[in-house]
Design a protein around this motif. Structure first.
Motif, PDB file in Angstrom:
ATOM      1  N   ALA A  48      60.081  39.118  24.985  1.00 61.09           N
ATOM      2  CA  ALA A  48      58.897  38.264  25.003  1.00 61.09           C
ATOM      3  C   ALA A  48      58.637  37.695  26.396  1.00 61.09           C
ATOM      4  N   LEU A  49      59.691  37.245  27.052  1.00 57.60           N
ATOM      5  CA  LEU A  49      59.514  36.675  28.391  1.00 57.60           C
ATOM      6  C   LEU A  49      59.060  37.745  29.382  1.00 57.60           C
ATOM      7  N   THR A  50      59.601  38.948  29.234  1.00 61.38           N
ATOM      8  CA  THR A  50      59.191  40.046  30.117  1.00 61.38           C
ATOM      9  C   THR A  50      57.731  40.421  29.879  1.00 61.38           C
ATOM     10  N   ALA A  51      57.351  40.525  28.593  1.00 64.17           N
ATOM     11  CA  ALA A  51      55.974  40.887  28.255  1.00 64.17           C
ATOM     12  C   ALA A  51      54.988  39.812  28.697  1.00 64.17           C
ATOM     13  N   PHE A  52      55.441  38.553  28.727  1.00 64.13           N
ATOM     14  CA  PHE A  52      54.529  37.468  29.110  1.00 64.13           C
ATOM     15  C   PHE A  52      54.024  37.629  30.542  1.00 64.13           C
ATOM     16  N   GLY A  53      54.865  38.183  31.421  1.00 65.18           N
ATOM     17  CA  GLY A  53      54.418  38.393  32.798  1.00 65.18           C
ATOM     18  C   GLY A  53      53.228  39.329  32.856  1.00 65.18           C
ATOM     19  N   VAL A  54      53.275  40.416  32.090  1.00 70.26           N
ATOM     20  CA  VAL A  54      52.142  41.353  32.050  1.00 70.26           C
ATOM     21  C   VAL A  54      50.954  40.719  31.344  1.00 70.26           C
ATOM     22  N   PHE A  55      51.244  40.038  30.217  1.00 74.01           N
ATOM     23  CA  PHE A  55      50.179  39.351  29.471  1.00 74.01           C
ATOM     24  C   PHE A  55      49.421  38.390  30.388  1.00 74.01           C
ATOM     25  N   TRP A  56      50.150  37.589  31.139  1.00 77.20           N
ATOM     26  CA  TRP A  56      49.512  36.570  31.983  1.00 77.20           C
ATOM     27  C   TRP A  56      48.715  37.219  33.115  1.00 77.20           C
ATOM     28  N   GLY A  57      49.230  38.319  33.653  1.00 79.14           N
ATOM     29  CA  GLY A  57      48.518  38.999  34.733  1.00 79.14           C
ATOM     30  C   GLY A  57      47.165  39.528  34.293  1.00 79.14           C
ATOM     31  N   ILE A  58      47.129  40.242  33.164  1.00 75.53           N
ATOM     32  CA  ILE A  58      45.856  40.803  32.701  1.00 75.53           C
ATOM     33  C   ILE A  58      44.942  39.714  32.168  1.00 75.53           C
ATOM     34  N   PHE A  59      45.537  38.661  31.583  1.00 75.22           N
ATOM     35  CA  PHE A  59      44.747  37.526  31.099  1.00 75.22           C
ATOM     36  C   PHE A  59      44.012  36.863  32.266  1.00 75.22           C
ATOM     37  N   LEU A  60      44.728  36.598  33.353  1.00 78.83           N
ATOM     38  CA  LEU A  60      44.092  35.986  34.522  1.00 78.83           C
ATOM     39  C   LEU A  60      43.036  36.909  35.123  1.00 78.83           C
ATOM     40  N   LEU A  61      43.307  38.209  35.142  1.00 82.09           N
ATOM     41  CA  LEU A  61      42.333  39.153  35.688  1.00 82.09           C
ATOM     42  C   LEU A  61      41.036  39.104  34.895  1.00 82.09           C
ATOM     43  N   MET A  62      41.129  39.105  33.551  1.00 82.93           N
ATOM     44  CA  MET A  62      39.928  39.046  32.724  1.00 82.93           C
ATOM     45  C   MET A  62      39.169  37.725  32.932  1.00 82.93           C
ATOM     46  N   VAL A  63      39.909  36.622  33.009  1.00 84.11           N
ATOM     47  CA  VAL A  63      39.268  35.319  33.202  1.00 84.11           C
ATOM     48  C   VAL A  63      38.570  35.256  34.559  1.00 84.11           C
ATOM     49  N   MET A  64      39.235  35.759  35.594  1.00 81.79           N
ATOM     50  CA  MET A  64      38.631  35.731  36.929  1.00 81.79           C
ATOM     51  C   MET A  64      37.408  36.639  37.006  1.00 81.79           C
ATOM     52  N   LEU A  65      37.492  37.822  36.392  1.00 83.16           N
ATOM     53  CA  LEU A  65      36.333  38.728  36.395  1.00 83.16           C
ATOM     54  C   LEU A  65      35.154  38.112  35.642  1.00 83.16           C
ATOM     55  N   GLY A  66      35.431  37.526  34.481  1.00 82.86           N
ATOM     56  CA  GLY A  66      34.358  36.894  33.711  1.00 82.86           C
ATOM     57  C   GLY A  66      33.766  35.709  34.439  1.00 82.86           C
ATOM     58  N   SER A  67      34.615  34.897  35.073  1.00 83.65           N
ATOM     59  CA  SER A  67      34.119  33.738  35.812  1.00 83.65           C
ATOM     60  C   SER A  67      33.290  34.173  37.011  1.00 83.65           C
ATOM     61  N   GLY A  68      33.754  35.224  37.702  1.00 79.59           N
ATOM     62  CA  GLY A  68      32.981  35.738  38.832  1.00 79.59           C
ATOM     63  C   GLY A  68      31.612  36.239  38.396  1.00 79.59           C
ATOM     64  N   ALA A  69      31.567  36.917  37.236  1.00 81.72           N
ATOM     65  CA  ALA A  69      30.286  37.401  36.708  1.00 81.72           C
ATOM     66  C   ALA A  69      29.389  36.231  36.331  1.00 81.72           C
ATOM     67  N   GLY A  70      29.957  35.172  35.748  1.00 87.15           N
ATOM     68  CA  GLY A  70      29.168  34.006  35.384  1.00 87.15           C
ATOM     69  C   GLY A  70      28.577  33.321  36.592  1.00 87.15           C
ATOM     70  N   LEU A  71      29.375  33.191  37.650  1.00 89.87           N
ATOM     71  CA  LEU A  71      28.870  32.587  38.883  1.00 89.87           C
ATOM     72  C   LEU A  71      27.790  33.450  39.511  1.00 89.87           C
ATOM     73  N   ARG A  72      28.017  34.762  39.504  1.00 91.92           N
ATOM     74  CA  ARG A  72      27.023  35.687  40.072  1.00 91.92           C
ATOM     75  C   ARG A  72      25.710  35.624  39.286  1.00 91.92           C
ATOM     76  N   ASN A  73      25.804  35.645  37.962  1.00 95.83           N
ATOM     77  CA  ASN A  73      24.592  35.589  37.146  1.00 95.83           C
ATOM     78  C   ASN A  73      23.830  34.292  37.367  1.00 95.83           C
ATOM     79  N   GLY A  74      24.574  33.176  37.484  1.00 99.20           N
ATOM     80  CA  GLY A  74      23.915  31.898  37.680  1.00 99.20           C
ATOM     81  C   GLY A  74      23.195  31.809  39.011  1.00 99.20           C
ATOM     82  N   ILE A  75      23.854  32.287  40.083  1.00100.62           N
ATOM     83  CA  ILE A  75      23.238  32.217  41.409  1.00100.62           C
ATOM     84  C   ILE A  75      22.043  33.164  41.511  1.00100.62           C
ATOM     85  N   LEU A  76      22.226  34.401  41.062  1.00103.60           N
ATOM     86  CA  LEU A  76      21.135  35.381  41.189  1.00103.60           C
ATOM     87  C   LEU A  76      19.987  35.083  40.242  1.00103.60           C
ATOM     88  N   GLN A  77      20.257  34.314  39.185  1.00108.35           N
ATOM     89  CA  GLN A  77      19.173  33.933  38.290  1.00108.35           C
ATOM     90  C   GLN A  77      18.155  33.063  39.019  1.00108.35           C
TER      91      GLN A  77
END
Length: 424
Positions: A27-56
């Motif tokens: 579980a502890l080993t898997a959490f490292g991968v879980f957290w990495g992809i989780f942060l990647l998805m959150v950062m990508l979504g947040s970047g898209a939200g900021l981009r959509n807001g500014i370009l709107q």
């Protein structure tokens, strides 16, 4: 490599048993991968939200456009002194249309009180200070707006110099009672009566969108006659052809106007200009850089998780030395040992990454649902993770799993059957 090996249930039971043998460690080993992809998805979504807001904020207007106005000359030229004022006219507009084919739309504009000026507009006992501009119908392509009621200006309005007006929703709120019909009613602008033919809302957000809803559009020709502007033109809004950068059309228009008004070719202060395409491209480059940075950070985090998985698999291989030796002794081929270790690593990485991806996307979607809707000012809107980004993340997961399993697999191949059988 035989495909039947992958469908061997005993093989998958072994993988599950290996993972469950030490659940906390897994579980502890898997959490490292879980957290990495989780942060990647959150950062990508947040970047898209900021981009959509500014370009709107561009509101769907023509980004291949620029605006041009006049100042005073800074250099003497052709026997004329410096500090001379320049005034654009209808003839300049026609010259640009005739001699600059790169300019698809040339929309001259005038405004009472100058740029950002306010004017007294009345209707009965109600009054307000609003921006009043004389425009061509093409201005709607540059300054995008949504018609709420009625219609926008048309060529016949200009040809007949009709005293008609298109008002913003804020103007209607100030000059009309709630529920009162605006279309067909009259308003008075600086002592001149105009009939309302349309009500519009801005397609932009923020302060710019709010400012646009307080504007009134009247036909350009009517404006010149009603307010004694003669053939003067305050400034120009120009859209370049789709196959021509706005900067190219901009330079050709500037060169033509300098020639017509006897301005030194190197006088950079005689005309003011603002290129929307350049600003839009700067933002696109900025968000492109942010996306690259997000992927680098996300890939680094995933790499750290994959290294953790690889280290744990090295420990598991050492713990299973006797088992691997027995397999080799009874005839297991090297590729079977390698496949088992790599598949176990990929399964652990993929399972943890899958849950991390689902969790990150769920968080982004949840945030998007709680964001306020409407036309209010928002720098963050519609956060999302695209299908392409999700597929790329899956590809990274598989690749990371293969890399993480390669070193343990090589370690497993080095196990000598005879030494393994003698080990405790």
């Amino acid at each position: 490599m035989r495909l039947g090996y992958f469908f061997d249930l005993d093989h998958w039971h072994e993988i599950r048993a290996a993972a469950m043998r030490n659940r906390l460690r897994t579980a502890l080993t898997a959490f490292g991968v879980f957290w990495g992809i989780f942060l990647l998805m959150v950062m990508l979504g947040s970047g898209a939200g900021l981009r959509n807001g500014i370009l709107q904020g561009f509101g769907g207007g023509a980004t291949n456009s620029f605006f041009l106005w006049t100042y005073r000359t800074q250099k003497a030229y052709a026997g004329l002194p410096a500090g001379r004022s320049i005034e654009l006219g209808n003839a300049d507009v026609q010259a640009i249309r005739d001699k600059v084919p790169e300019a698809e739309v040339v929309a001259p504009r005038n405004q009472l009180g100058g740029f950002m000026g306010g004017n007294n507009v009345t209707r009965g006992r109600k009054a307000g200070a609003f921006s009043v501009t004389g425009d061509y119908p093409e201005i709607q392509r540059i300054q995008s707006s949504r018609m709420v009621e009625g219609r926008f200006l048309n060529p016949l309005d200009l040809e007949e110099s009709r005293k008609v007006a298109v008002i913003g929703v804020r103007v209607r709120e100030v000059l009309f009672e709630r529920g009162e019909e605006a279309i067909g009613a009259s308003i008075v602008i600086s002592g001149v009566y105009f009939q309302v033919i349309g009500v519009f809302a801005s397609s932009q957000t923020g302060e710019e969108g709010e400012r646009q809803t307080q504007a009134i559009f009247v036909p350009f020709t009517t404006f010149q006659r009603a307010f004694n502007f003669g053939d003067r033109v305050g400034w120009l809004a120009v859209i370049s052809r789709n196959d021509v950068p706005a900067s190219v059309a901009e330079q050709k228009v500037l060169a033509l106007l300098k020639q017509r008004h006897k301005v030194a070719p190197d006088d950079e202060r005689a005309f003011g200009h603002w290129n929307l395409e350049e600003e839009f491209n700067k933002l696109q480059s900025l968000f492109g850089g942010i996306e690259i940075l997000i992927w680098l950070v996300g890939a680094g985090t995933l790499a750290a998780g994959a290294i953790g998985v690889s280290n744990i698999m090295m420990i598991i291989v050492r713990e299973r030395t006797k088992e691997i030796g027995i397999r080799r002794a009874v005839g297991a081929r090297p590729w079977m040992v390698v496949t088992q270790i790599v598949v176990e690593t990929v399964m652990l990485t993929a399972a943890a990454g899958w849950f991390g991806m689902i969790g990150g996307i769920a968080l982004i979607e949840g945030v998007g649902r709680f964001l306020p809707s409407g036309d209010g000012a928002r720098m963050f809107t519609n956060p999302e993770v695209g299908l392409g980004a999700a597929l790329q993340a899956l590809g990274i997961l598989v690749f990371a799993g293969v890399l993480a399993g390669f070193a343990p697999a090589q370690r497993a191949l080095q196990v000598s059957p005879m030494v393994a059988l003698r080990s405790e």
